[in-house]
Design a protein around this motif. Structure first.
Motif, mmCIF file in Angstrom:
data_model
loop_
_atom_site.group_PDB
_atom_site.id
_atom_site.type_symbol
_atom_site.label_atom_id
_atom_site.label_comp_id
_atom_site.label_asym_id
_atom_site.label_seq_id
_atom_site.Cartn_x
_atom_site.Cartn_y
_atom_site.Cartn_z
ATOM 1 N N SER A 1 7.330 2.230 -4.958
ATOM 2 C CA SER A 1 6.616 2.234 -6.416
ATOM 3 C C SER A 1 7.727 2.264 -7.375
ATOM 4 N N LEU A 2 7.645 1.522 -8.374
ATOM 5 C CA LEU A 2 8.598 1.727 -9.594
ATOM 6 C C LEU A 2 8.134 2.935 -10.371
ATOM 7 N N GLU A 3 6.643 3.154 -10.604
ATOM 8 C CA GLU A 3 6.510 4.381 -11.314
ATOM 9 C C GLU A 3 6.538 5.801 -10.792
ATOM 10 N N ALA B 1 0.809 -3.143 -7.402
ATOM 11 C CA ALA B 1 0.898 -4.405 -7.788
ATOM 12 C C ALA B 1 2.318 -4.952 -7.311
ATOM 13 N N ALA B 2 2.832 -6.162 -6.724
ATOM 14 C CA ALA B 2 3.980 -6.897 -6.615
ATOM 15 C C ALA B 2 4.927 -6.320 -7.645
ATOM 16 N N SER B 3 4.393 -6.559 -8.938
ATOM 17 C CA SER B 3 5.334 -6.634 -10.028
ATOM 18 C C SER B 3 6.045 -4.823 -10.289
ATOM 19 N N GLN B 4 5.178 -4.133 -9.749
ATOM 20 C CA GLN B 4 5.467 -2.657 -9.770
ATOM 21 C C GLN B 4 6.200 -2.088 -8.406
ATOM 22 N N VAL B 5 6.833 -3.100 -7.561
ATOM 23 C CA VAL B 5 7.292 -2.552 -6.225
ATOM 24 C C VAL B 5 8.973 -3.124 -6.378
ATOM 25 N N TYR C 1 0.869 -1.138 0.172
ATOM 26 C CA TYR C 1 0.105 -0.047 -0.038
ATOM 27 C C TYR C 1 0.851 1.134 -0.068
ATOM 28 N N CYS C 2 0.304 2.292 -0.943
ATOM 29 C CA CYS C 2 1.266 3.416 -0.929
ATOM 30 C C CYS C 2 0.530 4.557 -0.355
ATOM 31 N N THR C 3 0.847 4.992 0.831
ATOM 32 C CA THR C 3 -0.067 6.046 1.408
ATOM 33 C C THR C 3 -0.031 7.489 0.644
ATOM 34 N N ALA C 4 1.185 7.799 -0.126
ATOM 35 C CA ALA C 4 1.152 8.864 -0.834
ATOM 36 C C ALA C 4 0.106 9.061 -2.034
ATOM 37 N N HIS D 1 7.566 6.649 -4.532
ATOM 38 C CA HIS D 1 6.920 6.483 -3.284
ATOM 39 C C HIS D 1 7.054 5.129 -2.513
ATOM 40 N N GLN D 2 7.204 5.438 -1.241
ATOM 41 C CA GLN D 2 7.351 4.349 -0.327
ATOM 42 C C GLN D 2 6.037 3.504 -0.284
#
Length: 540
Positions: free
Chosen positions: A139-141, A121-125, A112-115, A144-145
């Motif tokens: 997050s890759l995109e 998705a796990a593939s985007q972390v 979960y991204c609070t920002a 943000h943590q």
């Protein structure tokens, strides 16, 4: 705190008339702005500021409203998601989802991204060190943590809507503009797996939000809450039928998935049609870099208004802002554009053509059909280039309307700027200051050149009103164009060329109130970065 995107609702945009004309008519449009005030991010920000979420939101919402007021942005509704009318709309919307069987309660876990107030998705972390070298998941995109979260929540059966949404997109019933790249991006998302969506949070973890109806242990997911604002301003659940689904959402590319995938699916599940159009814009960078508080390059609008003027900054953003791709900002770029197009080209043209030396009587000059015969019939004194200019300016209002309809405001301003340059060339080519007013053979041509130039300026001033309202008003007032003569409906370019009467011919010009747009000083530090004091402003 996040400013809700807008315009939220625009009604009957495909019916008769033109968008620029209707934009001036309140009966045709609802234009809504607002603030999304719930969520964990707000809850944490208020705690960090040592205040309650209520007071924090009240202050921030007031800042946004002040910013819109300062920027000359008007609207028909300002919605705060903490308002009772919105809480009622959210409750009704949730009940529709529940009663139709689209919600179920189940364990839910993920990053979960609070920002961003969303699961990633796990593939985007990916794991990356922070500024102190400590390991963290981001997050890759967005960068943000993210944190691993496990809860039992209400879940929306989003997976059931992959095919219906894809079909709507392909059939053009869900219009995402610009289609490239944003419509293509939505199509790619819909061609992949579309897992069910968690639409509530544990109230012990998130207390600042709207409680799930009938379940005090859960809080409505902030994005479901926020998206329903579009319905709230349309009068949902009692009076929205007049406006919905004739809606047009204007959103940033970073929240496209929420608006083009989750929101249409939620609406369909609740028995409502998705909005007719979603207009997407890209972001601004500073010297090629993403704005970031850690980099210290966040540009706040207030100091930009002071540096460039409100009209100047509005013009730059709309002239240089291309929806399809990120656009770059730096001080020297703004100064160069505004000095070239507003101060020199447009302002210089107005100043030259209304100067007492050329027009000692201070009246709207006459037009000689003998000097400028229609379609080049007869000898006359107009050149082929002059006729091309007249044809271009005649076509300009319809051209600008088309660009506005297509969300290509930068192209509309480019077309206007091109005509302004050509009008300056027309005046320079015929040099009316070299003609002798006392000479009966030269005066008609001198007045005709000035008449054509002022008619062109009248068109430019009328078309620029939505972009630079104060500057356009100043230009039109200088030409003696009254407040009731500034609509597109009354924009009749160069009627004397067609042998008709011009209502402005012989009319006194308006008062000379100084330069239309004063030139800006060039930056002293190489033209890069942002002026000092731009780090404070209303932003996410």
């Amino acid at each position: 705190m996040m400013a809700l995107p807008g315009p939220v609702v625009s009604c009957r945009v495909q019916e008769g008339g033109s968008l620029p004309q209707r934009a001036c008519s309140p009966e045709w449009h609802l234009l809504s702005k607002g603030t999304d005030e719930h969520g964990l991010k707000i809850q944490m920000a208020a705690a960090a500021a040592g205040t309650s979420p209520e007071r924090f939101c009240e202050r921030m919402s007031a800042e946004f409203r002040g910013l819109f007021r300062q920027a000359g942005i008007s609207y028909t509704d300002f919605i705060r998601t903490t308002e009772p009318r919105h809480r009622r709309a959210v409750g009704h919307f949730w009940a529709a989802l529940h009663d139709r069987g689209w919600l179920y309660r189940a364990p839910y876990e993920g990053w979960y991204c609070t920002a961003e107030e969303s699961f990633v998705a796990a593939s985007q972390v990916v794991e990356r060190p922070d500024a102190q070298g400590r390991r963290q998941m981001v997050s890759l995109e967005s960068g943000h943590q993210v944190h691993w979260t496990q809860e039992e929540n209400y879940v929306f059966r989003l997976s059931a809507f992959r095919e219906p949404l894809l079909r709507r997109l392909r059939e053009g019933r869900l219009a995402v503009t610009p289609a490239r790249p944003f419509g293509q991006q939505v199509q790619q998302w819909l061609q992949q797996d579309l897992p069910d969506l968690s639409v509530s949070r544990d109230r012990n973890r998130l207390g600042w939000g709207i409680p799930v109806p009938g379940d005090g242990t859960q809080t409505v997911y902030v994005w479901v809450d926020a998206l329903v604002n579009y319905l709230t301003v349309a009068g949902y659940p009692d009076a929205h039928q007049e406006w919905w689904p004739g809606a047009c959402h204007v959103v940033g590319k970073d929240i496209l998935k929420f608006h083009a995938v989750y929101w249409p699916a939620l609406l369909m599940a609740a028995g409502l049609e998705p909005p007719e159009q979603i207009l997407v814009h890209s972001h601004w960078t500073v010297q090629g870099q993403k704005m970031s508080k850690s980099r210290g390059n966040v540009v706040g609008p207030a100091a930009c208004f002071q540096r460039y003027s409100v009209d100047g900054f509005r013009y730059f953003l709309l002239r240089q802002g291309v929806p399809e791709r990120d656009c770059d900002y730096y001080d020297g770029k703004v100064v160069k554009l505004l000095n070239s197009e507003l101060a020199d080209a447009l302002g210089g043209l107005l100043n030259r053509c209304t100067a007492p030396g050329l027009n000692p009587g201070g009246t709207y000059p006459g037009f000689s059909e003998e000097c400028f015969p229609r379609d080049g019939r007869g000898p006359g004194r107009a050149s082929a280039e002059d006729y091309q200019l007249v044809a271009s300016v005649q076509a300009l209002p319809l051209q600008v309307e088309g660009f506005f309809e297509g969300f290509q405001i930068y192209k509309a301003l480019e077309a206007i700027a091109d005509c302004v340059r050509r009008t300056n060339g027309f005046v320079q080519r015929h040099a009316p200051w070299k003609l002798q007013r006392e000479d009966p053979a030269q005066r008609p041509w001198q007045e005709t050149v000035l008449h054509v130039a002022l008619e062109c300026l009248r068109v430019y001033g009328t078309l620029l009103q939505p972009v630079v309202p104060a500057t356009a008003a100043k230009l039109l007032s200088r030409l003696g164009v009254g407040p009731t003569e500034r609509s597109l409906r009354s924009l009749d370019f160069l009627p004397r060329y067609r042998g008709e009467t011009c209502p402005f011919e012989g009319r006194p010009l308006g008062a000379d109130t100084g330069l239309l747009f004063p030139r800006l000083e060039k930056p002293t530090e190489g033209g890069h970065g942002a002026p000092r004091g731009l780090n404070r402003g209303c932003s996410k």
